[in-house]
Design an enzyme around this catalytic site. Structure first.
Site, PDB file in Angstrom:
ATOM      1  N   GLU A 364       0.740  -1.344   0.005  1.00  0.00           N
ATOM      2  CA  GLU A 364      -0.045   0.127   0.387  1.00  0.00           C
ATOM      3  C   GLU A 364       0.410   1.219   0.347  1.00  0.00           C
ATOM      4  OE1 GLU A 364      -3.433  -0.525   3.197  1.00  0.00           O
ATOM      5  OE2 GLU A 364      -4.242  -1.392   1.857  1.00  0.00           O
ATOM      6  N   GLU A 435      -6.371  -7.968   0.061  1.00  0.00           N
ATOM      7  CA  GLU A 435      -6.891  -7.297   1.052  1.00  0.00           C
ATOM      8  C   GLU A 435      -8.636  -7.274   0.157  1.00  0.00           C
ATOM      9  OE1 GLU A 435      -4.781  -5.364   3.629  1.00  0.00           O
ATOM     10  OE2 GLU A 435      -3.600  -5.440   2.767  1.00  0.00           O
TER      11      GLU A 435
HETATM   12  C1  GAL Z   1      -5.330  -2.943   4.940  1.00  0.00           C
HETATM   13  C2  GAL Z   1      -3.132  -3.332   5.009  1.00  0.00           C
HETATM   14  C3  GAL Z   1      -3.358  -4.356   6.028  1.00  0.00           C
HETATM   15  C4  GAL Z   1      -4.423  -4.400   7.626  1.00  0.00           C
HETATM   16  C5  GAL Z   1      -5.595  -4.033   6.583  1.00  0.00           C
HETATM   17  C6  GAL Z   1      -6.528  -3.595   7.753  1.00  0.00           C
HETATM   18  O1  GAL Z   1      -5.327  -1.646   4.505  1.00  0.00           O
HETATM   19  O2  GAL Z   1      -3.011  -3.322   4.245  1.00  0.00           O
HETATM   20  O3  GAL Z   1      -2.300  -4.280   6.784  1.00  0.00           O
HETATM   21  O4  GAL Z   1      -3.746  -2.894   7.954  1.00  0.00           O
HETATM   22  O5  GAL Z   1      -5.648  -2.503   6.329  1.00  0.00           O
HETATM   23  O6  GAL Z   1      -8.190  -3.844   7.233  1.00  0.00           O
END
Ligand code: GAL
Length: 773
Positions: A364, A435
Site C-alpha cells: 500500500e 485484501e
Molecule cells: C490494509 C493493510 C493491512 C491491514 C488492513 C486492515 O490497508 O494493508 O495491513 O492494515 O488494511 O483492514
C-alpha cells in the site's frame, strides 16, 4: 555436510556491554525461538519489545579437518551483530530474512557466541519509518543452527521446471579446485535420477529432462535434491515441479485455471509474538487449507517462516509472498535494505513450489517507478518462473509488475462487493484483489450475534462478486486471524479484530463463510436462535453457511420447512442457505384454520415480522375478517403471533437444522435452550517433539452445553497448572472470551507432562502430554 541446531540454553539479558563479547553474561537462560518480552494478550506498552538485548551461547565444536563452519540465523528482529570469541563477524539488518556467517577462522574448541540484538523500530530499514499496522516483536525468534560443510560447498541451488525439463542453478562457494558435481533426485528415500557434471566456474546451470510428477494443489508431489561436490554431500533441498502463468482472464497452475480464494496471514501469536517453533507455524497452514478451505494465503507483509512454507508445499496451499514494509518508502539506505530483503527472500524461498507470486512493492505505498523498477528487475534477474505483483490500495497506478494486485475495500455492507476491473486497471491486465473487508468491519468473537453474522455476510458478498467478475484471478480477504498491533491501529487494546479467526485461531462466524466453500460436507447455523440477541426480539432471518444442497428445519420434532441455497449469492461454489420463514406449515398443521386461511394468516405474520410489526390496510381487513370467521378475540390473535413468530417465553421447543447432500443427511444441529454447560478441553497434540528446539501445542477450553452450543458470552475464569517436563506460555489465570480461550504449552525435555485446568464451577480437566526427543 552436517547441521547442528543451536537453540537450547542461550543466556539473555537487556542491554549490551562491550565486555560481553569476551565474557559470559549474567543472564536468564532461554531457548530459541525467543521474544524479548512476553506481552499480555492486549492492553500493553508496545515499546516493551523494542530495545537493545544480548544473547549469548557457549558451545564446543569438533570440526573435521579442512571443513568450514557457518552460523545460520533464520530470523532475528531486527538488527543483529554477531561476535565469536571477541571478534565482530557480521551485522545483519532486516528481521524477516535468513543470514549465514562463516565462523571457520575464529573457531576454538570452546566458543563464546554473542549476538547483540537491536529491536528499535529504526527508520533506516523496512518495515519502519512511519506507522505500521502490526507489531514486529524483538528477539531471536526463528531458529539458529551450525552448518558444517566441506571446504568446497554451494551457497544455494535454485530448482524449477516444467512438464518435461528440470532446471538447476547452483552457486558454488569454493576454496579449492573442484572437479565433479553430482545431483541426486530422490522420491522419499529412493534415488530416482542422477545428473553428473564437471565444474569450471563458480556456478552451474543445467537443464535436464525428467519424468517427475507435477506438483498440484490436490496432489502436491515433492522430491528432494542432494548435491555432491567431489562425492561429498554439500546441499539438500525439497522441491516440486509446476508451472505458473497469468493472463487477463486469470491464474493458471500447470496450464489449468484456478480461481484463487484466500486469506492474508500475520505470523504473530499472543504473548510471545513471532517466537513460535515449527509446529505452530505448520498448524496455521493446516488451518488455512483444511479448516478454512482456502487455496491461497498472502504472507502479509513479509516472508514467513520456512516451516510455514514447508507445510504449504506439503498441503498444496498456494502462497503470495512479499517483502517487508507497510505504506512507507524511506530514503536511499532504507531502499537498499528493501532490495536486500527482496533478494534474500527470492533466493532463500525459491525452491518452495507453493510460492506462486512475489510481491515486489511495499504494501500500500505510492507509485515510485524508479524504486519499483529496481525491485522488479531484481526479481526477474533471479526468478522468471513466478509472476510478480505489488500490493497497492488505489486505482490506475503504474503497473511495472506482472499482475495488478490491489486491496479493494469497496464493500460497506449495503453496496457492491468489489469495484469493477475496468475502473481499477486496464482490463487486459492480470488482476488480483489482495485484501478486502478487514478494517471495514472489525468483529470480536464476543460481539453481539448480528455483528458476527454481518462479518460473515460481508465476506460472502465480496466472494460472490469476485466469482462473477470477469478477468479477476481471485480475492484474498483480510484476514485469517486477529493480531496485535501498534497503538495507532486496532481497538485501542493493541488488537486488530479483523480476523475470521480470533487471535488464538478459533473460528468466528466468518470462518464458516470460507469453510463452507470447500467440498467436504459442512454446515454451520450462524445464530444461537435466541430472541434476546435480535432487535425487537425478532429473528427475521438466519444464515446457514453450508455446502448442503438442502436443509430441513424442525421445531421440536415437527418439520416446518425445507430450504435451499440462496439466489442472493448464486455465484459462489456453495451459496449459504438463508431461512426467513420460521412458521412453515405450522399454522396449517394446527388445523385451527382452513388451509387457504392458514396461508393468508401466515403471509400477514411474515410481512409484520419483516416490517417492524406493521400491517397493510388490506391485511388489517383480512385479519379482522379471520377473527370474526373463527370467533377469535384480539388476545387470541396476539397469542397466535407470539406462538408462531415472536417465540417469547417459548422454552420447550428447540429448532433442529438437518443438512443434506444428495439426500444423505450429513449433520443435524439443534439450536435453542439447554442449560447444561460444561468445559470442553481440546489439545491440538498430546505428543510433543523436543528435538532441534522445543515444541508447543495449543490447548483450547470452550464452554458448551449439551446441544453443543458455545456459551458465547461466558467470562468463566480458569487456572492452568503444569507438571513434569512442560511449561505454560503466558499467564496461568485465563478468562473465556467469546466462550472460548486457548493457550500454548511448550516442552522442556523428553518425558511426560500434565496440564491441569481448574475452574470454580466446572470439573477439573487433566491432559497428559508425552514429550519425545
Ligand atoms: C490494509 C493493510 C493491512 C491491514 C488492513 C486492515 O490497508 O494493508 O495491513 O492494515 O488494511 O483492514
Amino acid at each position: 555436510m552436517k547441521i547442528t541446531s543451536l537453540n537450547h540454553q542461550w543466556y539473555f539479558k537487556g542491554g549490551f556491554d562491550d565486555d560481553s563479547i569476551n565474557k559470559m553474561i549474567d543472564g536468564q537462560l532461554v531457548d530459541i525461538p525467543h521474544s524479548v518480552h512476553t506481552l499480555p494478550k492486549n492492553y500493553f506498552d508496545e515499546t516493551l519489545t523494542q530495545g537493545i538485548f544480548t544473547y549469548q551461547k557457549q558451545f564446543s565444536y569438533q570440526q573435521t579437518k579442512n571443513n568450514r563452519l557457518f552460523l545460520v540465523c533464520y530470523g532475528i528482529m531486527s538488527k543483529a551483530i554477531v561476535y565469536l570469541n571477541g571478534k565482530e563477524l557480521m551485522t545483519h539488518v532486516g528481521g524477516y530474512t535468513k543470514f549465514k556467517v562463516e565462523l571457520t577462522d575464529n573457531l576454538k574448541e570452546n566458543n563464546l557466541l554473542t549476538i547483540k540484538v537491536d529491536s528499535h523500530e529504526s527508520k533506516d530499514h523496512p518495515p519502519y519509518g512511519n506507522v505500521v499496522d502490526y507489531l514486529t516483536y524483538g528477539g531471536i525468534y526463528r531458529e539458529v543452527e551450525l552448518l558444517e560443510t566441506p571446504k568446497n560447498t554451494v551457497d544455494h541451488v535454485l530448482i524449477d521446471g516444467d512438464e518435461s525439463k528440470l532446471n538447476i542453478r547452483a552457486e558454488i562457494d569454493i576454496k579449492d579446485k573442484v572437479f565433479q558435481c553430482q545431483f541426486d533426485i530422490l522420491d522419499g528415500q529412493k534415488i530416482i535420477d542422477t545428473i553428473e557434471t564437471t565444474i569450471d566456474t563458480t556456478s552451474i546451470t543445467l537443464t535436464h529432462p525428467h519424468q517427475l510428477e507435477l506438483w498440484t494443489t490436490n496432489h502436491p508431489k515433492l522430491y528432494q535434491l542432494n548435491v555432491y561436490l567431489d562425492k561429498q554431500l554439500v546441499y539438500q533441498s525439497q522441491f516440486g515441479v509446476r508451472t505458473i502463468s497469468v493472463d487477463k482472464d486469470g491464474f493458471y497452475l500447470n496450464n489449468k485455471r484456478i480461481f484463487l480464494r484466500g486469506l492474508n496471514r500475520h505470523q504473530s501469536f499472543p504473548n510471545v509474538g513471532y517466537a513460535m517453533p515449527a509446529s505452530a507455524q505448520r498448524k496455521d497452514a493446516d488451518i488455512l487449507k483444511n479448516e478454512l478451505k482456502v487455496n491461497i494465503v498472502r504472507s502479509s507483509h513479509y516472508p514467513p517462516s520456512r516451516h510455514f512454507l514447508n507445510r504449504c508445499d506439503e498441503l498444496g496451499l498456494l502462497v503470495f509472498t512479499e517483502l517487508p514494509g507497510w505504506q512507507h518508502i524511506g530514503d536511499e539506505t532504507w531502499k537498499s535494505y528493501a532490495l536486500d530483503d527482496l533478494k534474500s527472500m527470492v533466493i532463500d524461498d525459491y525452491n518452495h513450489p507453493s510460492i506462486v507470486m512475489i510481491g515486489t512493492r511495499i504494501n500500500e505505498s505510492i507509485d515510485d517507478d524508479d524504486f519499483y523498477q529496481k525491485l522488479q528487475d531484481l526479481v526477474k534477474s533471479i526468478d522468471q518462473t513466478r509472476p510478480t505483483g505489488g500490493v497497492r490500495n488505489f486505482q490506475k497506478s503504474h503497473l511495472l509488475e506482472d499482475i495488478y494486485t490491489m486491496n479493494d475495500f469497496t464493500h460497506r455492507g449495503n453496496n457492491q462487493g468489489l469495484t469493477k476491473k475496468s475502473k481499477v486497471t486496464d482490463t487486459n491486465h492480470p488482476y488480483l484483489v489482495t485484501e478486502h473487508n478487514g478494517h471495514m468491519f472489525p468483529t470480536k468473537s464476543f460481539d453481539n450475534e448480528l455483528i458476527r453474522v454481518e462479518q460473515s455476510l460481508r465476506h460472502f458478498k465480496v466472494l460472490d462478486d469476485a466469482y462473477q467478475m470477469k478477468g479477476l484471478m481471485g480475492v484474498i480477504g483480510w484476514c485469517m486471524n486477529d493480531y496485535n498491533t501498534h497503538r495507532a491501529f486496532g481497538s485501542n487494546d493493541h488488537i486488530c479484530y479483523h480476523g475470521v479467526l480470533d487471535i488464538n485461531r478459533n473460528a468466528k462466524y466468518a470462518a464458516s463463510t470460507y469453510a463452507s466453500q470447500g467440498n467436504s460436507p459442512y454446515i454451520d447455523v450462524l445464530s444461537m436462535m435466541h430472541i434476546g440477541e435480535r432487535p425487537g426480539g425478532e429473528i427475521k432471518s438466519v444464515i446457514i453457511a453450508t455446502n448442503c444442497d438442502r436443509v430441513e428445519l424442525y421445531k421440536g420434532d415437527q418439520l416446518i420447512g425445507e430450504h435451499y441455497p440462496s439466489k442472493q449469492f448464486k455465484h459462489l461454489p456453495h451459496p449459504p442457505i438463508i431461512i426467513d420463514d420460521f412458521i412453515g406449515n405450522q399454522i396449517e398443521n394446527s388445523k385451527m384454520f382452513k388451509p387457504k386461511d392458514a396461508k393468508r394468516i401466515k403471509s400477514i405474520m411474515l410481512y409484520m415480522l419483516k416490517n417492524d410489526l406493521k400491517m397493510r390496510l388490506r391485511d388489517k381487513i383480512i385479519f379482522g375478517y379471520m377473527l370474526l370467521k373463527y370467533k377469535l378475540t384480539y388476545q387470541d390473535a396476539v397469542r397466535l403471533y407470539v406462538e408462531y413468530v415472536g417465540g417469547w417465553g417459548d422454552t420447550n421447543k428447540n429448532y433442529t437444522f438437518k443438512g443434506y447432500i444428495n439426500n444423505k443427511l450429513i449433520k443435524s444441529i439443534e439450536k435453542g435452550i439447554d442449560d447444561h454447560y460444561h468445559l470442553l478441553v481440546i489439545p491440538d497434540n498430546q505428543t510433543l517433539y523436543h528435538q532441534n528446539t522445543y515444541d508447543v501445542t495449543r490447548i483450547t477450553v470452550e464452554m458448551i452445553n449439551n446441544i453443543k452450543e458455545r456459551a458465547f458470552y461466558s467470562n468463566q475464569t480458569f487456572t492452568i497448572e503444569t507438571k513434569g517436563h512442560i511449561k505454560l506460555i503466558g499467564p496461568s489465570t485465563r478468562t473465556l472470551q467469546g466462550g472460548i480461550e486457548s493457550f500454548w504449552i511448550r516442552s522442556l525435555k523428553e518425558g511426560q507432562g500434565t496440564v491441569i485446568i481448574k475452574s470454580d464451577n466446572y470439573s477439573e480437566h487433566t491432559i497428559d502430554i508425552t514429550i519425545k526427543s
